[in-house]
Design an enzyme around this catalytic site. Structure first.
Site, PDB file in Angstrom:
ATOM      1  N   ARG A  69       0.838  -1.198   0.000  1.00  0.00           N
ATOM      2  CA  ARG A  69       0.000   0.000   0.000  1.00  0.00           C
ATOM      3  C   ARG A  69       0.876   1.253   0.000  1.00  0.00           C
ATOM      4  O   ARG A  69       1.503   1.583   0.998  1.00  0.00           O
ATOM      5  CB  ARG A  69      -0.920   0.012   1.223  1.00  0.00           C
ATOM      6  N   ASP A  75      -3.950   2.924  13.690  1.00  0.00           N
ATOM      7  CA  ASP A  75      -3.152   3.636  12.706  1.00  0.00           C
ATOM      8  C   ASP A  75      -3.711   5.044  12.557  1.00  0.00           C
ATOM      9  O   ASP A  75      -4.511   5.489  13.383  1.00  0.00           O
ATOM     10  CB  ASP A  75      -3.055   2.873  11.380  1.00  0.00           C
TER      11      ASP A  75
END
Length: 543
Positions: free
Chosen positions: A171, A455
Site C-alpha cells: 500500500r 493507525d
C-alpha cells in the site's frame, strides 16, 4: 538526516542516514523512473485533488451525494467484468496487515500463516524517509527470499521454509501526500508516485519470477477519475519494464464516502488491473465527518466506539461493496480486526477473540471473500471462520447478492449509526489522538492503544469528531454539558496530565507535547484541515 543526495538530470533525492543499502533503492535508474511518472501524471494528480475540494463543498452545501448520472451506462451494463485474478490473488481469506518496516515486523507478517500480507507504506507507517526506504528495501529482500533480521539480543528472524510465506500486496501513500526527500523542480514529489515507483522498479521482475506479481492496495481514492489516473500509471509502468499489460493488480480501499457512490466506476476504470475492493471502517467514518462536517445536525456522528458494522449505514456500505465486487468478478475484502492479544489479561483476550469471531462470521456470511487482521494470533481465527464458509473454494465471487438494493439515502443515513455522544468519549478521543500522534512523531505508525492496533485513521476520526461537535454545539448526554472551546480546552488539560504521568518528562517534552499542540490546533481552529498527517509531516521534520 544527512545532507547526502543523489541528483539526476530531473530530480534530487536525499539518502537516508545510517540505512544500509538505501542508495540501491535510490539508484539513478529508479529515480529516473519516478521522474517519468511525475512528468506524466503529477499535474493531473493536483487537478484531481482540487476537484475533491469542489465536490466536497457541493456535497456539504446540498447535504447530498448520489450515484453519478453521467456514468449510469457503466453501472447498467452487465457485460463487463474485471480481469480474472492471477492464481496468487484468488484465495485471500485472511490478510495480515502491518508496516513494511521494521524488518522484524515484516518477517513476522510474512510468516504469520496469512494468505496475504498488506505491506503498509501508508497509514500504519510514520513517513520518516528511513521508514519509507527501509520498507521498500525489506520488500525487495522479501521478494528475493533474503530478508532477515538479528535483534540486539541475538535472536534471528528469517523467512520460513516449511510453508509458503504470505503474498505481498503493498500500500503506497495517498495521492494527497508529499515526499519532501524527493524534489522535482524544487518542489516535493508526490508520495504516492515515489512509493509506487520505487517499489515497482525494484520488485516487479522478481515477483513475477516468483509466480506472484506487483500487487497494490490503493488508499483514499474519492472518484473513478482517480482510479483512471492509477490505471494509466500502471500501464506506463508496465510498458517501461516491458511486462505484459494487466500484470499490475490493484485492490482499492473504499474508505471515503464519495468513493462508495462510484464503486462500479472505479472497478471499470481499473478493470484490466483490478483485483477487488476493501471496506475500510475507520477511514470511511472519518470521510463522512470530513465531507459533511458543516452540513448540519443530521450528519453529526455518534461516539465512534458505539458505531458498529451492524448499523444500517454501515450495512448498506458493506452489502453494496460485496454485490458490486461479485457482479464484476472481483474479490470483496472485509475490514480490520485490530485487537491485540494480551496474555496478562486472559479474560479480556477471550472476550475480544469472541468479538473478532463474530465480526468475521458476519463478513463471511455476508459474502466477503476474506478479511484483515492486525496480529498474527488472529490469523487462525479469521481463517477458521472463512474456511467454514468457503471450504475448498478460493472465494465466493459466485455469490452475487442479488438480494441487495442500496439507495443513496441509506448510504447517507448517519442517524442510523446511533445518537450516543458523551463527554467520556471526548476525553477518550483526545487521549487516543494525542497518544497516537506522539508515537507517530517518534517514527512508529502502528501503535498499540488499549489492546487495539491503531493507525492514522483512528487519530483522524478522533480529532474530526471533536471539531464537528464543537462547531455544532452538541450536548453530551452523560453530563449535559455543551461542546464548547472552553470545555474542550479543559478536557485537553486533563489528558495532558494523564499523558505526562504516563510517559514522563523526557518523552512528554520530545513527542507528546508537540502532538498535543498539533491536535489542539486542529480541533479548535475555525477552518477544518482535511488531513492531520499533512501538518504532522511538517512537525516530523527532515527524518
Amino acid at each position: 538526516m544527512t545532507a547526502t543526495t543523489r541528483t539526476t538530470s530531473t530530480l534530487e533525492a536525499t539518502i537516508p542516514e545510517g540505512l544500509e543499502h538505501a542508495e540501491e533503492i535510490l539508484s539513478t535508474e529508479a529515480l529516473d523512473f519516478v521522474a517519468l511518472l511525475h512528468e506524466r501524471f503529477d499535474a493531473r494528480r493536483r487537478e484531481l485533488l482540487a476537484l475533491r475540494a469542489e465536490k466536497r463543498q457541493q456535497a456539504s452545501a446540498s447535504g447530498r451525494l448520489d450515484f453519478l448520472p453521467e456514468t449510469r451506462a457503466i453501472r447498467e451494463d452487465d457485460s463487463w467484468t474485471v480481469a480474472a485474478a492471477p492464481p496468487a490473488l484468488q484465495d485471500r481469506r485472511v490478510e495480515m496487515t502491518g508496516p513494511a518496516a521494521p524488518a522484524k515486523m515484516a518477517i513476522n507478517a510474512l510468516n504469520s500463516g496469512a494468505k496475504i500480507w498488506l505491506a503498509d507504506l501508508e497509514d500504519a507507517s510514520s513517513p520518516t524517509w528511513a521508514n519509507q526506504i527501509g520498507g521498500i528495501l525489506n520488500l525487495r529482500d522479501a521478494a528475493r527470499g533474503s530478508l532477515a533480521f538479528t535483534s540486539p539480543e541475538g535472536k534471528e528472524y528469517r523467512l520460513r521454509e516449511d510453508a509458503p510465506t504470505a503474498v505481498v500486496v503493498t500500500r503506497p501513500r495517498g495521492l494527497h501526500l508529499p515526499e519532501r526527500n524527493v524534489r522535482i523542480g524544487g518542489e516535493s514529489a508526490s508520495a504516492s508516485l515515489v512509493d509506487f515507483g520505487l517499489h515497482f522498479f525494484h520488485t516487479a521482475a522478481q515477483l513475477l519470477e516468483n509466480g506472484h506479481g506487483p500487487y497494490y492496495y490503493l488508499p483514499k481514492l474519492e472518484s473513478h477519475l482517480e482510479a483512471r489516473l492509477w490505471d494509466e500509471v500502471f500501464t506506463v509502468a508496465e510498458q517501461h519494464l516491458g511486462i505484459e499489460h494487466g500484470t499490475v493488480r490493484a485492490t482499492v480501499l473504499i474508505e471515503t464516502i464519495p468513493a462508495a457512490f462510484e464503486m462500479e466506476e472505479i472497478l471499470y476504470e481499473l478493470r484490466d488491473h483490478a483485483s477487488g475492493l476493501n471496506a475500510g471502517r475507520w477511514d470511511y467514518l472519518f470521510s463522512i465527518i470530513k465531507t459533511f462536517r458543516d452540513a448540519g445536525e443530521r450528519f453529526i456522528l455518534a461516539d465512534r466506539s458505539s458505531v458498529t458494522m451492524t448499523a444500517p449505514l454501515m450495512r448498506a456500505y458493506t452489502d453494496l461493496l460485496v454485490k458490486t465486487c461479485h457482479r464484476r468478478g472481483a474479490v470483496a475484502m472485509g475490514g480490520m480486526a485490530a485487537f491485540i492479544p494480551n496474555r496478562r489479561e486472559p479474560e479480556v483476550t477471550a472476550a475480544a477473540f469472541d468479538k473478532v469471531r463474530q465480526d468475521k462470521t458476519r463478513e463471511a456470511d455476508d459474502g466477503f471473500d476474506g478479511s484483515w487482521v492486525a496480529h498474527p494470533d488472529l490469523v487462525s481465527t479469521c481463517r477458521e471462520v472463512f474456511d467454514g464458509v468457503l471450504g475448498d473454494r478460493p472465494n465466493q465471487i459466485d455469490r452475487t447478492r442479488e438480494d441487495v438494493e442500496v439507495t443513496a439515502d441509506q448510504l447517507l443515513d448517519v442517524a442510523s449509526a446511533g445518537s450516543v455522544r458523551t463527554e467520556e468519549e471526548l476525553h477518550q478521543n483526545l487521549y487516543v489522538a494525542f497518544r497516537y500522534v506522539a508515537v507517530w512523531l517518534s517514527g512508529n505508525g502502528a501503535v498499540a492503544i488499549n489492546n487495539l492496533m491503531e493507525d492514522a485513521a483512528t487519530a483522524e476520526i478522533s480529532r474530526s469528531q471533536i471539531w464537528q461537535q464543537i462547531h455544532n454545539g452538541i450536548v453530551y448526554q452523560d453530563t449535559g454539558n455543551q461542546a464548547t472551546v472552553d470545555l474542550v480546552q479543559a478536557a485537553i488539560g486533563t489528558q495532558r496530565e494523564v499523558l505526562h504521568e504516563e510517559f514522563g518528562d523526557e518523552v512528554f517534552t520530545q513527542y507528546v507535547e508537540p502532538a498535543i499542540e498539533l491536535v489542539t490546533k486542529l480541533v479548535l481552529e475555525t477552518e477544518y484541515l482535511d488531513f492531520l498527517t499533512l501538518p504532522a509531516y511538517e512537525v516530523l521534520g527532515d527524518r
